[in-house]
Design a protein around this motif. Structure first.
Motif, PDB file in Angstrom:
ATOM      1  N   LEU A   1      -6.961 -12.324 -34.757  1.00 12.86           N
ATOM      2  CA  LEU A   1      -5.946 -11.907 -33.796  1.00 12.86           C
ATOM      3  C   LEU A   1      -4.889 -11.035 -34.451  1.00 12.86           C
ATOM      4  O   LEU A   1      -4.248 -11.441 -35.421  1.00 12.86           O
ATOM      5  N   PHE A   2      -4.699  -9.856 -33.891  1.00  9.80           N
ATOM      6  CA  PHE A   2      -3.577  -8.994 -34.261  1.00  9.80           C
ATOM      7  C   PHE A   2      -2.489  -9.147 -33.198  1.00  9.80           C
ATOM      8  O   PHE A   2      -2.777  -9.239 -32.017  1.00  9.80           O
ATOM      9  N   GLY A   3      -1.231  -9.159 -33.653  1.00 10.64           N
ATOM     10  CA  GLY A   3      -0.122  -9.329 -32.715  1.00 10.64           C
ATOM     11  C   GLY A   3       0.322 -10.768 -32.586  1.00 10.64           C
ATOM     12  O   GLY A   3       0.795 -11.193 -31.536  1.00 10.64           O
ATOM     13  N   LYS A   4       0.207 -11.529 -33.661  1.00 10.41           N
ATOM     14  CA  LYS A   4       0.495 -12.967 -33.612  1.00 10.41           C
ATOM     15  C   LYS A   4       1.949 -13.274 -33.277  1.00 10.41           C
ATOM     16  O   LYS A   4       2.261 -14.356 -32.778  1.00 10.41           O
ATOM     17  N   ASN A   5       2.848 -12.351 -33.546  1.00 13.56           N
ATOM     18  CA  ASN A   5       4.273 -12.601 -33.290  1.00 13.56           C
ATOM     19  C   ASN A   5       4.714 -12.167 -31.908  1.00 13.56           C
ATOM     20  O   ASN A   5       5.870 -12.385 -31.534  1.00 13.56           O
TER      21      ASN A   5
ATOM     22  N   THR B   1     -12.525 -21.089 -33.680  1.00 12.31           N
ATOM     23  CA  THR B   1     -12.255 -20.713 -35.064  1.00 12.31           C
ATOM     24  C   THR B   1     -11.565 -19.359 -35.039  1.00 12.31           C
ATOM     25  O   THR B   1     -12.124 -18.375 -34.537  1.00 12.31           O
ATOM     26  N   PHE B   2     -10.341 -19.304 -35.557  1.00 13.68           N
ATOM     27  CA  PHE B   2      -9.620 -18.031 -35.507  1.00 13.68           C
ATOM     28  C   PHE B   2      -8.695 -17.891 -36.711  1.00 13.68           C
ATOM     29  O   PHE B   2      -8.307 -18.875 -37.355  1.00 13.68           O
ATOM     30  N   HIS B   3      -8.343 -16.649 -36.970  1.00 11.07           N
ATOM     31  CA  HIS B   3      -7.430 -16.308 -38.054  1.00 11.07           C
ATOM     32  C   HIS B   3      -6.375 -15.357 -37.506  1.00 11.07           C
ATOM     33  O   HIS B   3      -6.618 -14.609 -36.555  1.00 11.07           O
ATOM     34  N   LEU B   4      -5.205 -15.376 -38.121  1.00  5.67           N
ATOM     35  CA  LEU B   4      -4.094 -14.541 -37.685  1.00  5.67           C
ATOM     36  C   LEU B   4      -3.905 -13.400 -38.681  1.00  5.67           C
ATOM     37  O   LEU B   4      -3.649 -13.637 -39.862  1.00  5.67           O
ATOM     38  N   ALA B   5      -4.046 -12.186 -38.192  1.00  8.19           N
ATOM     39  CA  ALA B   5      -3.889 -11.014 -39.052  1.00  8.19           C
ATOM     40  C   ALA B   5      -2.427 -10.861 -39.464  1.00  8.19           C
ATOM     41  O   ALA B   5      -1.512 -11.057 -38.664  1.00  8.19           O
ATOM     42  N   GLU B   6      -2.210 -10.510 -40.699  1.00  8.06           N
ATOM     43  CA  GLU B   6      -0.867 -10.254 -41.212  1.00  8.06           C
ATOM     44  C   GLU B   6      -0.559  -8.764 -41.268  1.00  8.06           C
ATOM     45  O   GLU B   6       0.597  -8.366 -41.304  1.00  8.06           O
ATOM     46  N   SER B   7      -1.594  -7.942 -41.292  1.00 11.87           N
ATOM     47  CA  SER B   7      -1.404  -6.510 -41.498  1.00 11.87           C
ATOM     48  C   SER B   7      -0.930  -5.810 -40.235  1.00 11.87           C
ATOM     49  O   SER B   7      -1.179  -6.266 -39.122  1.00 11.87           O
ATOM     50  N   ARG B   8      -0.225  -4.708 -40.439  1.00 12.14           N
ATOM     51  CA  ARG B   8       0.127  -3.825 -39.340  1.00 12.14           C
ATOM     52  C   ARG B   8      -1.112  -3.026 -38.954  1.00 12.14           C
ATOM     53  O   ARG B   8      -1.847  -2.548 -39.829  1.00 12.14           O
ATOM     54  N   THR B   9      -1.331  -2.862 -37.673  1.00 12.44           N
ATOM     55  CA  THR B   9      -2.567  -2.207 -37.241  1.00 12.44           C
ATOM     56  C   THR B   9      -2.657  -0.763 -37.718  1.00 12.44           C
ATOM     57  O   THR B   9      -3.764  -0.224 -37.852  1.00 12.44           O
TER      58      THR B   9
ATOM     59  N   GLU C   1      -6.097   0.419 -44.490  1.00  9.25           N
ATOM     60  CA  GLU C   1      -6.690  -0.315 -45.613  1.00  9.25           C
ATOM     61  C   GLU C   1      -6.446  -1.814 -45.490  1.00  9.25           C
ATOM     62  O   GLU C   1      -7.321  -2.627 -45.802  1.00  9.25           O
ATOM     63  N   SER C   2      -5.258  -2.185 -45.016  1.00  8.65           N
ATOM     64  CA  SER C   2      -4.940  -3.604 -44.852  1.00  8.65           C
ATOM     65  C   SER C   2      -5.783  -4.230 -43.749  1.00  8.65           C
ATOM     66  O   SER C   2      -6.233  -5.377 -43.861  1.00  8.65           O
ATOM     67  N   VAL C   3      -5.994  -3.480 -42.659  1.00 12.19           N
ATOM     68  CA  VAL C   3      -6.820  -3.989 -41.564  1.00 12.19           C
ATOM     69  C   VAL C   3      -8.256  -4.187 -42.042  1.00 12.19           C
ATOM     70  O   VAL C   3      -8.875  -5.237 -41.786  1.00 12.19           O
ATOM     71  N   VAL C   4      -8.785  -3.216 -42.756  1.00 13.30           N
ATOM     72  CA  VAL C   4     -10.149  -3.336 -43.295  1.00 13.30           C
ATOM     73  C   VAL C   4     -10.253  -4.556 -44.207  1.00 13.30           C
ATOM     74  O   VAL C   4     -11.214  -5.340 -44.122  1.00 13.30           O
ATOM     75  N   ALA C   5      -9.257  -4.735 -45.070  1.00 11.43           N
ATOM     76  CA  ALA C   5      -9.290  -5.856 -46.027  1.00 11.43           C
ATOM     77  C   ALA C   5      -9.315  -7.196 -45.291  1.00 11.43           C
ATOM     78  O   ALA C   5     -10.061  -8.110 -45.681  1.00 11.43           O
ATOM     79  N   GLU C   6      -8.515  -7.328 -44.234  1.00  7.91           N
ATOM     80  CA  GLU C   6      -8.493  -8.600 -43.504  1.00  7.91           C
ATOM     81  C   GLU C   6      -9.794  -8.830 -42.749  1.00  7.91           C
ATOM     82  O   GLU C   6     -10.296  -9.968 -42.698  1.00  7.91           O
ATOM     83  N   ILE C   7     -10.339  -7.792 -42.186  1.00  9.08           N
ATOM     84  CA  ILE C   7     -11.612  -7.940 -41.474  1.00  9.08           C
ATOM     85  C   ILE C   7     -12.725  -8.318 -42.447  1.00  9.08           C
ATOM     86  O   ILE C   7     -13.568  -9.181 -42.146  1.00  9.08           O
TER      87      ILE C   7
END
Length: 304
Positions: free
Chosen positions: A10-14, A31-39, A43-49
């Motif tokens: 999930l992007f936009g957790k806040n 089962t879910f995870h909360l993305a920390e990166s700005r969309t 590079e950060s989005v790729v790393a989290e995915i």
């Protein structure tokens, strides 16, 4: 792949809708995870995915402005960064990796015109946006057209979202505090009912554009009448015209009805209430929630 093997990122957790999705995913045992990166940080989005290896990405990140969309008129680079670059980043990465991408977008990209009058034909998913009187809507209209080339993206046109509480982001909370309101029928999205539907759409790997609203249209006065009926019997309000409203706003506001046929036809086994029915239920739940929280009857929102 069975639903219980799905992994959500999930992007936009806040954000407001992001927070409600967290509650929903938790309640359903997903089962879910909360993305920390700005969309917009690719590079950060790729790393989290690559780290979480999701089967589904839920994107509820977006700039709407505080306290309202007028903010976007004076913050155009920031608005483009998230609403355009960020959306395209996530859609592109998900397409490259074959991941279903559900985007909580907006239907505030249309306004009534000669072919789509109040009480007449609603706007279809195939209709080109015709509302560019706010920079927020302009960015959303631009990016919707671009997103169409990404085959794993499902774009949900959310409109005037409604919740069962008095969150400041809730359309009801906003208009209750206004000195005057316009009275125009609009499509609206009851989140309590439709956010679970969005997860069904993700599980079924829906793609393309969907008008993500309850069927029908309801006016500001009808909404406030229900608020008065169920929540605050002493509440009063007055109306003004669209022209009068325009004089006090920096950016224009979208008014439209979106056609619900594609959504309901694609989900024949999933009940979706007509908007008047859905709103009756909203205010019944809201009253119960406000009593439980100690907000009703003495701490209801008041005009400044």
């Amino acid at each position: 792949m069975s639903a219980d093997k799905n992994v959500y990122l999930l992007f936009g957790k806040n954000g407001w809708i992001g927070g409600k999705l967290i509650e929903l995913l938790t309640a359903q045992g997903k089962t879910f995870h909360l993305a920390e990166s700005r969309t917009y940080n690719r590079e950060s989005v790729v790393a989290e995915i690559e780290k979480f290896k999701p089967t589904h990405v839920l994107n509820a990140a977006g700039v709407t402005g505080r306290p309202n969309v007028d903010w976007c008129e004076d913050h155009k680079p920031e608005t483009v960064r998230t609403n355009v670059i960020g959306c395209l980043n996530v859609a592109d990465i998900c397409a490259e990796k074959g991941i279903n991408h559900l985007l909580y977008a907006t239907g505030c990209i249309f306004e009534y015109d000669d072919a789509h009058q109040i009480g007449g034909q609603g706007f279809l998913e195939t209709d080109a946006p015709n509302f560019h009187k706010s920079y927020y809507s302009h960015t959303k209209a631009m990016v919707e057209d671009m997103l169409a080339v990404f085959p794993t993206t499902c774009t949900l046109r959310v409109r005037m979202p409604i919740s069962d509480d008095l969150s400041p982001r809730n359309f009801v909370t906003k208009i209750v505090k206004y000195d005057r309101v316009v009275d125009v029928p609009n499509s609206m999205t009851v989140l309590t009912e439709l956010l679970p539907v969005s997860l069904i759409m993700a599980e079924r790997n829906f793609t393309g554009i969907y008008n993500f609203c309850n069927p029908g249209a309801i006016s500001h006065n009808e909404v406030l009448a229900l608020y008065k009926k169920y929540v605050d019997p002493s509440y009063t309000w007055s109306n003004f015209t669209l022209d009068e409203q325009a004089q006090i706003l920096k950016a224009g506001r979208s008014n439209n009805t979106l056609d619900h046929t594609k959504l309901t036809s694609a989900l024949p086994d999933v009940p979706i209430d007509e908007i008047h029915v859905a709103m009756e239920k909203v205010f019944q739940r809201m009253r119960a929630n406000l009593e439980k929280e100690g907000i009703w009857p003495d701490n209801l929102p008041k005009r400044a």
